[in-house]
Design an enzyme around this catalytic site. Structure first.
Site, mmCIF file in Angstrom:
data_model
loop_
_atom_site.group_PDB
_atom_site.id
_atom_site.type_symbol
_atom_site.label_atom_id
_atom_site.label_comp_id
_atom_site.label_asym_id
_atom_site.label_seq_id
_atom_site.Cartn_x
_atom_site.Cartn_y
_atom_site.Cartn_z
ATOM 1 N N SER A 117 23.049 74.569 -63.415
ATOM 2 C CA SER A 117 24.450 74.995 -63.435
ATOM 3 C C SER A 117 25.035 74.840 -64.825
ATOM 4 O O SER A 117 24.673 73.917 -65.568
ATOM 5 C CB SER A 117 25.263 74.148 -62.453
ATOM 6 N N TYR A 141 28.612 66.425 -59.624
ATOM 7 C CA TYR A 141 27.769 67.604 -59.447
ATOM 8 C C TYR A 141 27.103 67.997 -60.765
ATOM 9 O O TYR A 141 25.880 68.164 -60.842
ATOM 10 C CB TYR A 141 28.602 68.767 -58.913
ATOM 11 N N LYS A 145 22.987 67.766 -61.815
ATOM 12 C CA LYS A 145 22.179 68.889 -62.282
ATOM 13 C C LYS A 145 21.503 68.561 -63.619
ATOM 14 O O LYS A 145 20.337 68.915 -63.846
ATOM 15 C CB LYS A 145 23.036 70.145 -62.418
#
Length: 326
Positions: A117, A141, A145
């Site tokens: 991402s 998040y 990643k």
């Protein structure tokens, strides 16, 4: 030989599955269905319900289906919500990847394409993000990643694993009317739902230093993204050496105002967006260069903004039927 697509019942993963089958590559799907949809997986594609944190299940799946490589799309992807659920985010995204790699090593599966991402960049201080732009994630998040990328690279240095990570921003559109974005947090479905409910979409911030005063971002058609996953998988399977990370970016971006205008045009719903103050932390512009991916992975923007909206709206209307606004 077969490729395993984790998260293959989700919005992005299901498009990856169809891109693989269209290319004549057999796939098997592993998905917990926490946010995926069983009906997104074609009936002739083997489906295993379960979580990548279940090493035994992953190991069994890899062996029973003679898996050659993995496209790892599964994960908890809601950046904003991850702030309230950091442990869940790390469990699904980091621990899940560790278990997946452990199972792959046990079985001898040596290729993996990781769905990363652009959240790893946080709020970069550049108008055009490249792979050399410093990473500074601002949510669990984004952190998860980036940690996953590090783990993959470390495993590749220690073993014969072949790997690459694809970083991207906003994925929109649809390749089939029965595949739609059901996320309550993404812009297109949020606007579509507001229109369906008879409301008026909102733009947060109209005084940014951009051509029309609204934020500018990368928006990518999901089928373009899926195609690049196939190219990356084939390259790894052929023994090619790929970069550790690639940005899948438009190089230009589009504004929120452009998106709203295009949605009004495509849907035929005449609306003027409400305006609200800026949201804290929203940068004026984040757009990525896709030059490296163009060089190595056949990456390019094959769809216009109108294509993206039109295909996404067609899938939305297909799901809603008579409840869609006219």
């Amino acid at each position: 030989m077969t490729w395993l697509v984790t998260g293959g019942a989700g919005y992005i993963g299901s498009h990856v599955v169809r891109a693989f089958t269209s290319a004549g590559i057999d796939v098997v799907v592993l998905d917990s269905l926490e946010s995926g949809h069983r009906e997104f997986v074609p009936g002739d594609v083997p489906f295993v319900e379960g979580n990548v944190t279940d090493t035994d299940l992953v190991r069994t799946t890899l062996r029973e289906h003679d898996v050659e490589g993995v496209v790892h799309v599964a994960g908890y992807k809601y950046a904003g919500v991850s702030v309230q659920r950091p442990l869940h985010t790390y469990e699904q995204n980091v621990t899940g990847t560790l278990h997946l790699l452990e199972a792959m090593a046990d079985v001898g599966v040596r290729s993996i394409v990781f769905s990363s991402s652009a959240a790893v960049y946080g709020t970069p201080d550049t108008d055009l993000v490249t792979e050399q732009t410093p990473t500074s994630p601002e949510s669990p998040y984004g952190e998860s990643k980036l940690v996953d990328e590090w783990i993959l690279q470390a495993q590749a240095r220690a073993t014969d694993l072949r790997q690459t990570s694809l970083r991207y921003f906003n994925v929109v559109g649809s390749g089939d009317d029965d595949l739609y974005d059901s996320s309550p947090h993404n812009l297109f479905p949020k606007v579509f739902k507001t229109l369906t409910d008879g409301g008026v979409p909102r733009i947060n911030g109209t005084d940014y230093p951009t051509p029309d005063g609204t934020c500018v971002r990368d928006y990518l058609h999901v089928t373009d993204l899926a195609h690049t996953h196939v190219v990356a998988a084939r390259s790894l399977a052929a023994g090619a050496t790929l970069e550790d990370v690639y940005n899948l970016g438009s190089g230009e971006g589009v504004s929120v105002r452009q998106i709203m205008d295009t949605i009004a045009h495509v849907t035929g719903v005449d609306f003027t967006p409400e305006t609200a103050p800026r949201r804290p932390g929203d940068p004026a512009r984040i757009v990525a260069s896709g030059e490296l991916a163009t060089r190595d992975l056949e990456w390019r923007m094959r769809h216009s903004l109108e294509d993206m909206v039109r295909s996404a709206w067609a899938a939305w209307v297909h799901v809603l039927g008579e409840d869609a606004p006219h």
